[in-house]
Design an enzyme around this catalytic site. Structure first.
Site, PDB file in Angstrom:
ATOM      1  CB  SER A 131     -16.665  -0.073  -9.486  1.00 51.88           C
ATOM      2  OG  SER A 131     -17.665   0.843  -9.128  1.00 51.88           O
ATOM      3  CG  ASP A 143      -2.086   0.909   1.155  1.00 52.69           C
ATOM      4  OD1 ASP A 143      -1.870   2.118   0.964  1.00 52.69           O
ATOM      5  OD2 ASP A 143      -3.235   0.431   1.277  1.00 52.69           O
ATOM      6  CG  ASN A 144      -0.007   4.695  -2.573  1.00 52.47           C
ATOM      7  OD1 ASN A 144      -0.988   4.587  -1.841  1.00 52.47           O
ATOM      8  ND2 ASN A 144      -0.053   5.283  -3.757  1.00 52.47           N
ATOM      9  N   GLY A 165      -4.973   5.099   2.595  1.00 50.63           N
ATOM     10  CA  GLY A 165      -4.992   4.094   3.670  1.00 50.63           C
ATOM     11  C   GLY A 165      -4.161   4.524   4.863  1.00 50.63           C
ATOM     12  CG  ASP A 220       2.376   3.794  -6.445  1.00 48.85           C
ATOM     13  OD1 ASP A 220       1.711   3.311  -7.387  1.00 48.85           O
ATOM     14  OD2 ASP A 220       2.127   4.887  -5.917  1.00 48.85           O
ATOM     15  NE  ARG A 261     -26.401   5.988  -5.674  1.00 48.56           N
ATOM     16  CZ  ARG A 261     -27.211   6.598  -6.532  1.00 48.56           C
ATOM     17  NH1 ARG A 261     -28.376   6.038  -6.865  1.00 48.56           N
ATOM     18  NH2 ARG A 261     -26.889   7.743  -7.078  1.00 48.56           N
ATOM     19  CB  ALA A 312      -3.803  -0.624  -4.635  1.00 51.95           C
ATOM     20  CB  VAL A 370     -24.467   8.867   0.457  1.00 59.71           C
ATOM     21  CG1 VAL A 370     -25.059   7.473   0.398  1.00 59.71           C
ATOM     22  CG2 VAL A 370     -25.500   9.841   0.941  1.00 59.71           C
ATOM     23  CE1 TYR A 423     -12.789   3.941  -8.932  1.00 57.40           C
ATOM     24  CE2 TYR A 423     -15.111   3.639  -9.458  1.00 57.40           C
ATOM     25  CZ  TYR A 423     -14.006   3.316  -8.688  1.00 57.40           C
ATOM     26  OH  TYR A 423     -14.115   2.368  -7.696  1.00 57.40           O
TER      27      TYR A 423
HETATM   28  N1  LIG Z   1     -15.956   1.801  -1.300  1.00 56.74           N
HETATM   29  C1  LIG Z   1     -16.799   1.503  -2.291  1.00 56.74           C
HETATM   30  O1  LIG Z   1     -18.023   1.707  -2.168  1.00 56.74           O
HETATM   31  C2  LIG Z   1     -16.274   0.882  -3.584  1.00 56.74           C
HETATM   32  C3  LIG Z   1     -17.201   0.612  -4.592  1.00 56.74           C
HETATM   33  C4  LIG Z   1     -16.733   0.043  -5.770  1.00 56.74           C
HETATM   34  C5  LIG Z   1     -15.392  -0.273  -5.927  1.00 56.74           C
HETATM   35  N2  LIG Z   1     -14.511   0.018  -4.937  1.00 56.74           N
HETATM   36  C6  LIG Z   1     -13.086  -0.342  -5.141  1.00 56.74           C
HETATM   37  O2  LIG Z   1     -12.636  -1.067  -4.010  1.00 56.74           O
HETATM   38  C7  LIG Z   1     -11.226  -0.844  -3.827  1.00 56.74           C
HETATM   39  C8  LIG Z   1     -10.952  -0.406  -2.402  1.00 56.74           C
HETATM   40  O3  LIG Z   1     -11.631   0.826  -2.175  1.00 56.74           O
HETATM   41  P1  LIG Z   1     -11.823   1.479  -0.724  1.00 56.74           P
HETATM   42  O4  LIG Z   1     -13.206   2.012  -0.680  1.00 56.74           O
HETATM   43  O5  LIG Z   1     -11.367   0.528   0.324  1.00 56.74           O
HETATM   44  O6  LIG Z   1     -10.854   2.741  -0.847  1.00 56.74           O
HETATM   45  P2  LIG Z   1      -9.604   3.190   0.051  1.00 56.74           P
HETATM   46  O7  LIG Z   1      -9.143   4.508  -0.514  1.00 56.74           O
HETATM   47  O8  LIG Z   1      -9.948   3.140   1.487  1.00 56.74           O
HETATM   48  O9  LIG Z   1      -8.535   2.056  -0.253  1.00 56.74           O
HETATM   49  C9  LIG Z   1      -7.623   2.111  -1.328  1.00 56.74           C
HETATM   50  C10 LIG Z   1      -6.250   1.712  -0.775  1.00 56.74           C
HETATM   51  O10 LIG Z   1      -5.331   1.645  -1.851  1.00 56.74           O
HETATM   52  C11 LIG Z   1      -4.164   2.400  -1.526  1.00 56.74           C
HETATM   53  N3  LIG Z   1      -3.637   2.899  -2.793  1.00 56.74           N
HETATM   54  C12 LIG Z   1      -4.192   3.821  -3.629  1.00 56.74           C
HETATM   55  N4  LIG Z   1      -3.432   3.964  -4.723  1.00 56.74           N
HETATM   56  C13 LIG Z   1      -2.381   3.119  -4.600  1.00 56.74           C
HETATM   57  C14 LIG Z   1      -1.259   2.820  -5.402  1.00 56.74           C
HETATM   58  N5  LIG Z   1      -1.069   3.439  -6.581  1.00 56.74           N
HETATM   59  N6  LIG Z   1      -0.375   1.890  -4.967  1.00 56.74           N
HETATM   60  C15 LIG Z   1      -0.542   1.265  -3.768  1.00 56.74           C
HETATM   61  N7  LIG Z   1      -1.587   1.515  -2.952  1.00 56.74           N
HETATM   62  C16 LIG Z   1      -2.494   2.432  -3.364  1.00 56.74           C
HETATM   63  C17 LIG Z   1      -4.636   3.505  -0.580  1.00 56.74           C
HETATM   64  O11 LIG Z   1      -3.619   4.005   0.260  1.00 56.74           O
HETATM   65  C18 LIG Z   1      -5.707   2.748   0.223  1.00 56.74           C
HETATM   66  O12 LIG Z   1      -5.146   2.076   1.327  1.00 56.74           O
HETATM   67  C19 LIG Z   1     -10.823   0.176  -4.891  1.00 56.74           C
HETATM   68  O13 LIG Z   1     -10.276  -0.510  -5.994  1.00 56.74           O
HETATM   69  C20 LIG Z   1     -12.146   0.833  -5.273  1.00 56.74           C
HETATM   70  O14 LIG Z   1     -12.101   1.357  -6.577  1.00 56.74           O
HETATM   71  C21 LIG Z   1     -14.909   0.593  -3.753  1.00 56.74           C
END
Ligand SMILES: NC(=O)c1ccc[n+]([C@@H]2O[C@H](COP(=O)([O-])OP(=O)(O)OC[C@H]3O[C@@H](n4cnc5c(N)ncnc54)[C@H](O)[C@@H]3O)[C@@H](O)[C@H]2O)c1
Length: 314
Positions: free
Chosen positions: A122, A36-37, A41, A58, A214, A79, A190, A146
């Site tokens: 997603s 994780d970068n 997070g 990354d 939703r 990520a 939301v 996205y």
């Molecule tokens: N939360 C939702 O409702 C939702 C819905 C659909 C899809 N997603 C997908 O689920 C996944 C997780 O989302 P989340 O809601 O936990 O978001 P989040 O931002 O909490 O988690 C993303 C994590 O990835 C890390 N990260 C981001 N870019 C990076 C990189 N280039 N290299 C290494 N680490 C990196 C961030 O530090 C973070 O810890 C994502 O792929 C997101 O697109 C989430």
């Protein structure tokens, strides 16, 4: 081979969905490596556990991903640049992380010979649905970079399977909610925004009439789906949803009950980028992952309230 000797690489494991997935993987006896970068997070999201290692790196750095993938039996790729708004403002940077980063993970997973790559797609791939509930066979029509990036990832995953035999499953998450989703982020879901307002005793903002619907799924159910997907024999894409939908005013009324704070919504004009209705078809996830959500919306909201109150008290 026992689970304890099975290593799972979780990219984005310090994030919202990632940290809950890491917890459940450790509880199920897997060894976990998080890459994780820390852009969104936090290390504090992760438990202290002998079976967990953390690498700050990354996914855009192919060598870092290859190093982290060494010895992994499975990979859960979460990520991403998760902001729809940012993907519209800066599509190039968003695509680098969400497409090239994902290709790096696929290449490293293929070279390491992992048994399964599970990656976050997603419901944003669907755009405005023509029919509800939305099945995986529905037309894909993303409305943002996205959503398009996630769909491109799915196409690469299919190609990596054809070209190299890399087994993968892309999970199309609907609206995920629960503890550790940062309400201060302008891109937060939301529920965490409404929650934050009610706890701070300010009126939540609703765009439009509030009758948009939703499919909200609790993060612990999403983590269970992630883990089930790692050992599923199926290839392709699969919704992760509850199969129910609720409108925002009904959601707010549930939140009033959970928090005891009865603050009415302030309505602003509706936003063009918001879809009207969303509800996932769960037939495939029940068949492929052999799971169904265990948390009702109200139970999830209560758990979120308890976790948020504990954080505020600490
Ligand atoms: N939360 C939702 O409702 C939702 C819905 C659909 C899809 N997603 C997908 O689920 C996944 C997780 O989302 P989340 O809601 O936990 O978001 P989040 O931002 O909490 O988690 C993303 C994590 O990835 C890390 N990260 C981001 N870019 C990076 C990189 N280039 N290299 C290494 N680490 C990196 C961030 O530090 C973070 O810890 C994502 O792929 C997101 O697109 C989430």
């Amino acid at each position: 081979m026992s689970k304890a000797s099975k290593r799972v690489l979780v990219t984005g494991g310090a994030g919202f969905i990632g940290s809950h997935s890491v917890e459940q993987l450790l509880a199920s006896g897997y060894n976990v490596c998080v890459l994780d970068n820390l852009s969104t997070g936090k290390l504090t999201n992760l438990p202290h556990h002998d079976g967990l290692t953390f690498i700050k790196g990354d996914v855009c750095d192919l060598q870092a991903v290859k190093d982290a993938m060494q010895g992994a039996s499975y990979c859960l790729h979460l990520a991403a640049q998760v902001s729809v708004v940012r993907s519209v403002e800066d599509p190039s940077s968003s695509a680098q992380q969400n497409i090239l980063g994902c290709i790096n993970v696929m290449q490293a997973a293929h070279e390491a010979g992992v048994n399964k790559l599970v990656y976050a797609s997603s419901a944003a791939v669907y755009g405005n649905p023509r029919h509800l509930p939305i099945a995986e066979t529905s037309t894909v029509c993303p409305l943002s970079p996205y959503g398009l990036e996630k769909w491109v990832d799915e196409q690469y995953a299919a190609l990596f399977h054809t070209l190299y035999g890399l087994p993968s499953l892309g999970l199309r998450y609907f609206n995920v909610f629960g503890p550790r989703q940062d309400p201060k982020s302008p891109y937060a879901g939301v529920i965490s925004k409404f929650f934050d307002c009610l706890i701070r005793k300010t009126s939540p903002t609703v765009f439009g009439d509030g009758r948009q619907t939703r499919d909200f799924i609790f993060v612990k159910d999403v983590a269970r789906a992630n883990i089930a997907a790692l050992t599923s024999s199926h290839q392709g894409v699969c919704n992760v949803a509850t199969g129910n939908r609720v409108d925002l005013l009904a959601l707010l009324s549930l939140l009033h009950g959970v928090t005891g704070n009865y603050l009415p919504a302030v309505h602003l004009p509706s936003r063009d980028e918001d879809i009207r209705d969303s509800q996932g078809d769960t037939q495939r996830s029940r068949a492929w992952l052999d799971i169904q959500p265990q948390w009702t919306l109200n139970e999830g909201l209560k758990a979120l309230y308890t976790a948020t109150s504990e954080t505020h008290a600490a």
